[in-house]
Design a protein around this motif. Sequence first.
Motif, PDB file in Angstrom:
ATOM      1  N   ILE A  53      41.154  61.824  -2.146  1.00 30.58           N
ATOM      2  CA  ILE A  53      41.079  63.196  -1.391  1.00 30.58           C
ATOM      3  C   ILE A  53      40.556  62.170   0.718  1.00 30.58           C
ATOM      4  O   ILE A  53      39.744  61.132  -0.236  1.00 30.58           O
ATOM      5  CB  ILE A  53      40.206  63.846  -1.563  1.00 30.58           C
ATOM      6  CG1 ILE A  53      40.583  64.673  -2.799  1.00 30.58           C
ATOM      7  CG2 ILE A  53      40.703  65.397  -1.445  1.00 30.58           C
ATOM      8  CD1 ILE A  53      40.056  65.650  -3.921  1.00 30.58           C
ATOM      9  N   CYS A  54      40.767  62.725   1.211  1.00 28.56           N
ATOM     10  CA  CYS A  54      40.329  62.305   2.069  1.00 28.56           C
ATOM     11  C   CYS A  54      39.892  64.030   3.300  1.00 28.56           C
ATOM     12  O   CYS A  54      40.440  65.213   3.168  1.00 28.56           O
ATOM     13  CB  CYS A  54      42.028  61.660   3.600  1.00 28.56           C
ATOM     14  SG  CYS A  54      41.136  61.736   5.227  1.00 28.56           S
ATOM     15  N   SER A  55      38.226  63.907   3.545  1.00 28.79           N
ATOM     16  CA  SER A  55      37.366  64.533   4.005  1.00 28.79           C
ATOM     17  C   SER A  55      36.716  64.610   4.869  1.00 28.79           C
ATOM     18  O   SER A  55      36.720  63.290   5.994  1.00 28.79           O
ATOM     19  CB  SER A  55      36.756  65.492   3.152  1.00 28.79           C
ATOM     20  OG  SER A  55      37.672  65.713   1.716  1.00 28.79           O
ATOM     21  N   GLU A  56      36.376  65.649   5.940  1.00 31.02           N
ATOM     22  CA  GLU A  56      35.561  64.980   7.406  1.00 31.02           C
ATOM     23  C   GLU A  56      34.447  65.726   7.008  1.00 31.02           C
ATOM     24  O   GLU A  56      34.694  66.633   6.660  1.00 31.02           O
ATOM     25  CB  GLU A  56      36.425  65.364   8.125  1.00 31.02           C
ATOM     26  CG  GLU A  56      36.202  65.879   9.364  1.00 31.02           C
ATOM     27  CD  GLU A  56      36.682  66.909  10.749  1.00 31.02           C
ATOM     28  OE1 GLU A  56      36.487  66.253  12.131  1.00 31.02           O
ATOM     29  OE2 GLU A  56      37.832  66.843  11.155  1.00 31.02           O
ATOM     30  N   ARG A  57      33.768  64.413   7.923  1.00 30.08           N
ATOM     31  CA  ARG A  57      32.193  65.447   8.052  1.00 30.08           C
ATOM     32  C   ARG A  57      31.911  65.771   8.785  1.00 30.08           C
ATOM     33  O   ARG A  57      31.355  64.848   9.360  1.00 30.08           O
ATOM     34  CB  ARG A  57      31.157  64.457   6.359  1.00 30.08           C
ATOM     35  CG  ARG A  57      29.375  64.660   7.058  1.00 30.08           C
ATOM     36  CD  ARG A  57      29.002  64.111   6.220  1.00 30.08           C
ATOM     37  NE  ARG A  57      29.458  62.222   4.987  1.00 30.08           N
ATOM     38  CZ  ARG A  57      28.901  63.967   3.697  1.00 30.08           C
ATOM     39  NH1 ARG A  57      28.730  64.785   3.941  1.00 30.08           N
ATOM     40  NH2 ARG A  57      29.136  62.849   2.792  1.00 30.08           N
TER      41      ARG A  57
END
Length: 283
Positions: A53-57
């Motif tokens: 999973i790729c997420s953006e903080r």
Amino acid sequence: QNLAPCEAMASSPAAQVAAADKPPVVQVTITSADGIRNADTWKPGDKSDAYCICSERKMDGKLVKKFDTTTIQNSLDPVWNHPEQAITDWEVGDDLVFEVWDKDPVKKDDFLGRAELKCEAFFPNGFDGRLQLAEAGQGINAGLKVSVRVSATTQAVAAGQQPPPPPPPGVGKAVASTREGQQPPPPPGGQQPPPPPASVAKAAAGASAGQQPPPPPPPPDRPDGAATKALAGASVQPKPPQPAPAAVLAAPPVELPPEAVTTLKPEAMAKMQRGVALEKVHL
């Protein structure tokens, strides 16, 4: 202020102008993982079914999921080769977070490790390499291979360049004047088109001033002159004859008897003769 490089760059005027004109775009590719933990030990011969999973903080700490890969069955070195994915709402200062999980159809998915890519690690020149997975398990040395590409506009801002200026104001005015019927600017080279003939220019000027164009010339006369005679006869009417003045009646001389001539003086005789003549004229 103790700001990180990306945070300091995000507050610069050049970055704000570029973000308003064309927001930066980050392209992320997840290639593979290696040495992950086996979370399916409860079944002999089975291995982890891994996905990423790729997420953006965001800069405020909020974690926003962007996309995930497919699931690779029974492998501790999964290869996804996930196509490049665009993150269009990325802003300068945001980090990227990658998490690897084991897919389980009958129970909750198992966590296999996390890797966080700081903004300054891929901005502005991108990133292509292996990230160490944290929290991968005791004695596990697992890694994740990813690549990140940054748009050209964001690279120019990070290098200290100003965004491209808008087109000069004269370009828009020239196009608008041409649409409104005004004369376009002269062609390059300074050459003007040849002017129209004098007769054409004069006719155009008279039409614009509201004058009527001159009538066409009459047709050429025939050799016998019949056309000219017909036109002359139709346009010139003969005058009616004028009555002759009435003739003045000439009074005949007055004859007097001899006895009157001898008895009247010459002045009286002339007066009498004029009176008789006038009386005859009135009659």
